[in-house]
Design a protein around this motif. Sequence first.
Motif, PDB file in Angstrom:
ATOM      1  N   THR A   6       8.693   6.840  20.427  1.00 50.18           N
ATOM      2  CA  THR A   6       7.796   6.023  19.595  1.00 50.18           C
ATOM      3  C   THR A   6       8.608   5.018  18.773  1.00 50.18           C
ATOM      4  O   THR A   6       8.164   3.890  18.541  1.00 50.18           O
ATOM      5  N   ILE A   7       9.803   5.439  18.357  1.00 49.77           N
ATOM      6  CA  ILE A   7      10.646   4.528  17.562  1.00 49.77           C
ATOM      7  C   ILE A   7      11.115   3.378  18.446  1.00 49.77           C
ATOM      8  O   ILE A   7      11.080   2.205  18.059  1.00 49.77           O
ATOM      9  N   LYS A   8      11.513   3.721  19.662  1.00 49.03           N
ATOM     10  CA  LYS A   8      12.007   2.692  20.588  1.00 49.03           C
ATOM     11  C   LYS A   8      10.897   1.708  20.947  1.00 49.03           C
ATOM     12  O   LYS A   8      11.135   0.505  21.060  1.00 49.03           O
ATOM     13  N   GLN A   9       9.697   2.235  21.087  1.00 47.65           N
ATOM     14  CA  GLN A   9       8.560   1.373  21.407  1.00 47.65           C
ATOM     15  C   GLN A   9       8.301   0.372  20.284  1.00 47.65           C
ATOM     16  O   GLN A   9       8.088  -0.805  20.505  1.00 47.65           O
ATOM     17  N   LEU A  10       8.373   0.855  19.058  1.00 43.24           N
ATOM     18  CA  LEU A  10       8.180  -0.037  17.918  1.00 43.24           C
ATOM     19  C   LEU A  10       9.281  -1.096  17.884  1.00 43.24           C
ATOM     20  O   LEU A  10       9.018  -2.273  17.603  1.00 43.24           O
ATOM     21  N   ALA A  11      10.512  -0.676  18.177  1.00 40.58           N
ATOM     22  CA  ALA A  11      11.632  -1.622  18.191  1.00 40.58           C
ATOM     23  C   ALA A  11      11.350  -2.739  19.203  1.00 40.58           C
ATOM     24  O   ALA A  11      11.588  -3.919  18.918  1.00 40.58           O
ATOM     25  N   ALA A  12      10.816  -2.365  20.365  1.00 42.87           N
ATOM     26  CA  ALA A  12      10.525  -3.376  21.392  1.00 42.87           C
ATOM     27  C   ALA A  12       9.460  -4.356  20.879  1.00 42.87           C
ATOM     28  O   ALA A  12       9.583  -5.570  21.052  1.00 42.87           O
ATOM     29  N   GLU A  13       8.459  -3.810  20.185  1.00 44.75           N
ATOM     30  CA  GLU A  13       7.393  -4.684  19.657  1.00 44.75           C
ATOM     31  C   GLU A  13       7.916  -5.625  18.577  1.00 44.75           C
ATOM     32  O   GLU A  13       7.380  -6.703  18.361  1.00 44.75           O
ATOM     33  N   MET A  14       8.951  -5.195  17.855  1.00 46.89           N
ATOM     34  CA  MET A  14       9.435  -5.980  16.712  1.00 46.89           C
ATOM     35  C   MET A  14      10.633  -6.863  17.051  1.00 46.89           C
ATOM     36  O   MET A  14      11.304  -7.385  16.150  1.00 46.89           O
ATOM     37  N   LYS A  15      10.868  -7.038  18.307  1.00 40.72           N
ATOM     38  CA  LYS A  15      12.048  -7.753  18.789  1.00 40.72           C
ATOM     39  C   LYS A  15      12.250  -9.130  18.135  1.00 40.72           C
ATOM     40  O   LYS A  15      13.364  -9.537  17.841  1.00 40.72           O
ATOM     41  N   ASP A  16      11.154  -9.831  17.884  1.00 43.08           N
ATOM     42  CA  ASP A  16      11.295 -11.203  17.391  1.00 43.08           C
ATOM     43  C   ASP A  16      11.122 -11.335  15.880  1.00 43.08           C
ATOM     44  O   ASP A  16      11.019 -12.440  15.362  1.00 43.08           O
ATOM     45  N   THR A  17      11.113 -10.223  15.205  1.00 40.94           N
ATOM     46  CA  THR A  17      10.902 -10.297  13.756  1.00 40.94           C
ATOM     47  C   THR A  17      12.143 -10.892  13.073  1.00 40.94           C
ATOM     48  O   THR A  17      13.270 -10.528  13.400  1.00 40.94           O
ATOM     49  N   PRO A  18      11.948 -11.839  12.145  1.00 46.07           N
ATOM     50  CA  PRO A  18      13.130 -12.470  11.536  1.00 46.07           C
ATOM     51  C   PRO A  18      13.725 -11.692  10.357  1.00 46.07           C
ATOM     52  O   PRO A  18      14.875 -11.912   9.988  1.00 46.07           O
ATOM     53  N   SER A  19      12.952 -10.787   9.781  1.00 45.19           N
ATOM     54  CA  SER A  19      13.449 -10.123   8.572  1.00 45.19           C
ATOM     55  C   SER A  19      12.751  -8.773   8.378  1.00 45.19           C
ATOM     56  O   SER A  19      11.554  -8.646   8.650  1.00 45.19           O
ATOM     57  N   VAL A  20      13.500  -7.789   7.949  1.00 48.69           N
ATOM     58  CA  VAL A  20      12.929  -6.451   7.707  1.00 48.69           C
ATOM     59  C   VAL A  20      13.432  -5.945   6.360  1.00 48.69           C
ATOM     60  O   VAL A  20      14.621  -6.083   6.039  1.00 48.69           O
ATOM     61  N   LEU A  21      12.536  -5.378   5.579  1.00 49.94           N
ATOM     62  CA  LEU A  21      12.932  -4.804   4.287  1.00 49.94           C
ATOM     63  C   LEU A  21      12.862  -3.277   4.363  1.00 49.94           C
ATOM     64  O   LEU A  21      12.060  -2.722   5.127  1.00 49.94           O
ATOM     65  N   PHE A  22      13.684  -2.622   3.563  1.00 48.38           N
ATOM     66  CA  PHE A  22      13.738  -1.152   3.544  1.00 48.38           C
ATOM     67  C   PHE A  22      13.638  -0.684   2.094  1.00 48.38           C
ATOM     68  O   PHE A  22      14.389  -1.173   1.237  1.00 48.38           O
ATOM     69  N   LEU A  23      12.746   0.236   1.837  1.00 46.07           N
ATOM     70  CA  LEU A  23      12.589   0.762   0.479  1.00 46.07           C
ATOM     71  C   LEU A  23      12.848   2.261   0.446  1.00 46.07           C
ATOM     72  O   LEU A  23      12.457   2.983   1.354  1.00 46.07           O
ATOM     73  N   GLY A  24      13.477   2.713  -0.621  1.00 44.11           N
ATOM     74  CA  GLY A  24      13.663   4.148  -0.810  1.00 44.11           C
ATOM     75  C   GLY A  24      13.841   4.438  -2.294  1.00 44.11           C
ATOM     76  O   GLY A  24      14.156   3.531  -3.077  1.00 44.11           O
ATOM     77  N   ARG A  25      13.619   5.659  -2.665  1.00 41.83           N
ATOM     78  CA  ARG A  25      13.831   6.070  -4.051  1.00 41.83           C
ATOM     79  C   ARG A  25      14.720   7.294  -4.058  1.00 41.83           C
ATOM     80  O   ARG A  25      14.724   8.059  -3.100  1.00 41.83           O
ATOM     81  N   HIS A  26      15.427   7.499  -5.154  1.00 38.98           N
ATOM     82  CA  HIS A  26      16.249   8.703  -5.301  1.00 38.98           C
ATOM     83  C   HIS A  26      17.168   8.779  -4.091  1.00 38.98           C
ATOM     84  O   HIS A  26      17.776   7.784  -3.699  1.00 38.98           O
ATOM     85  N   ILE A  27      17.216   9.908  -3.425  1.00 41.69           N
ATOM     86  CA  ILE A  27      18.141  10.070  -2.310  1.00 41.69           C
ATOM     87  C   ILE A  27      17.734   9.257  -1.075  1.00 41.69           C
ATOM     88  O   ILE A  27      18.520   9.051  -0.160  1.00 41.69           O
ATOM     89  N   GLY A  28      16.515   8.750  -1.091  1.00 41.90           N
ATOM     90  CA  GLY A  28      16.064   7.854  -0.013  1.00 41.90           C
ATOM     91  C   GLY A  28      16.576   6.431  -0.194  1.00 41.90           C
ATOM     92  O   GLY A  28      16.512   5.618   0.743  1.00 41.90           O
ATOM     93  N   TYR A  29      17.088   6.122  -1.367  1.00 42.08           N
ATOM     94  CA  TYR A  29      17.572   4.762  -1.636  1.00 42.08           C
ATOM     95  C   TYR A  29      18.814   4.434  -0.790  1.00 42.08           C
ATOM     96  O   TYR A  29      18.817   3.429  -0.057  1.00 42.08           O
ATOM     97  N   PRO A  30      19.876   5.270  -0.818  1.00 40.13           N
ATOM     98  CA  PRO A  30      20.995   4.955   0.081  1.00 40.13           C
ATOM     99  C   PRO A  30      20.606   4.982   1.560  1.00 40.13           C
ATOM    100  O   PRO A  30      21.195   4.264   2.364  1.00 40.13           O
TER     101      PRO A  30
END
Length: 369
Positions: free
Chosen positions: A210-234
């Motif tokens: 499922t992760i690989k499938q999403l990666a294929a769908e997002m192939k042309d995306t110019p920018s991706v943001l990542f959010l996390g808190r506490h130990i999810g931040y690093p």
Amino acid sequence: EKGGYDTFMEKEIHEQPKAVEDTLLGRTDAEGRLTLDELRIDREELKNTSKIIVLACGTAAYAGTVAKYAIEHWCRIPVEVELAHEFRYRDPIIDESTLIVSISQSGETMDTLMAVRYAKEQGARTLSICNTNGSTIPRESDAVLYLHAGPEIAVASTKAFLAMITAAYLLGLYLGQLRGQLFTGQIKDILADLHKIPGKIQEILDDADTIKQLAAEMKDTPSVLFLGRHIGYPVAMEGALKLKELAYIHAEGFAAGELKHGPIALIEEGQPVFVVVPSPHGRDSLHAKVVSNIQEVRARGAKTISVAERGDDAVENFSESVFHVPGTQPLLMPLLTTVPLQIFACALASEKGYDVDQPRNLAKSVTVE
Ligand code: M6R
């Protein structure tokens, strides 16, 4: 030599259950107490550590941030994490009771080596967490905790990152044991949960389609943001770094709480945002805060992709996609939540036809300052 995989990176991602297992191996006695005999620093000196400074670069520095959260919680020793190349230019406060913990896969990163040398000159004790036996940083340090993760060939670090985090947990538990901050029973419980991690990583790997499938769908995306808190931040920072390195996509990681202080202005219709969701069983309100961060960005048009604990139904309603990972103690979650982000970056780069083992402009070990 790629063990049936197309690339070293895929091979190394799949070796992660073993890397974590090998890092844990042989570090406890028959009673389940930690025996880090290999640390050649006097036990009393270690016990009297007043402050830890973690020195590292890149992915290793994110492992250091995970270490900070765990060690401070378990041992009540203040831990600072500093990019090695910034450290010696700021006149840091160090003395004999300061423990420098350097983290490096190669053991040859010049920035880290120079920072360790500087700290030694100032009288600090130095401990190296390293994957490469006999390399320069461990040779020049007072003590060493080897990862035993096996050689990492792909330039982008994957299995070494999880092994570094595992080794840092062992160090934290050991210091907690020495200082009497953790009871034997608590250490045993945490170790038992750590020993269950390899099987849980395997479950994530088995569920990678499922992760690989999403990666294929997002192939042309110019920018991706990542959010996390506490130990999810690093973990969010590491997810963004992997995507930059491998897929050459603009990616940024943020502490989710920082959103409203600026980055939320970046959100427009269709902006993909990965959210590393804390365990719903963890610290009160942390999970709820992240769920409300998801709602905030969604209300502004973001396409949210959550990495959440299995059974966390709350995020389902607010996310375009959810990657579920098995649960564990909240402090150990980075060993699981990182894995889908590595798979995603690797798959997206492959979709784009890039060389995931040798990304442009990068070297496996950076031996210049
Ligand atoms: O060998 P080291 O762990 O000291 O390397 C530190 C960084 O250069 C390294 O983690 C770098 O950020 C990797 N390319 C990450 O994938």
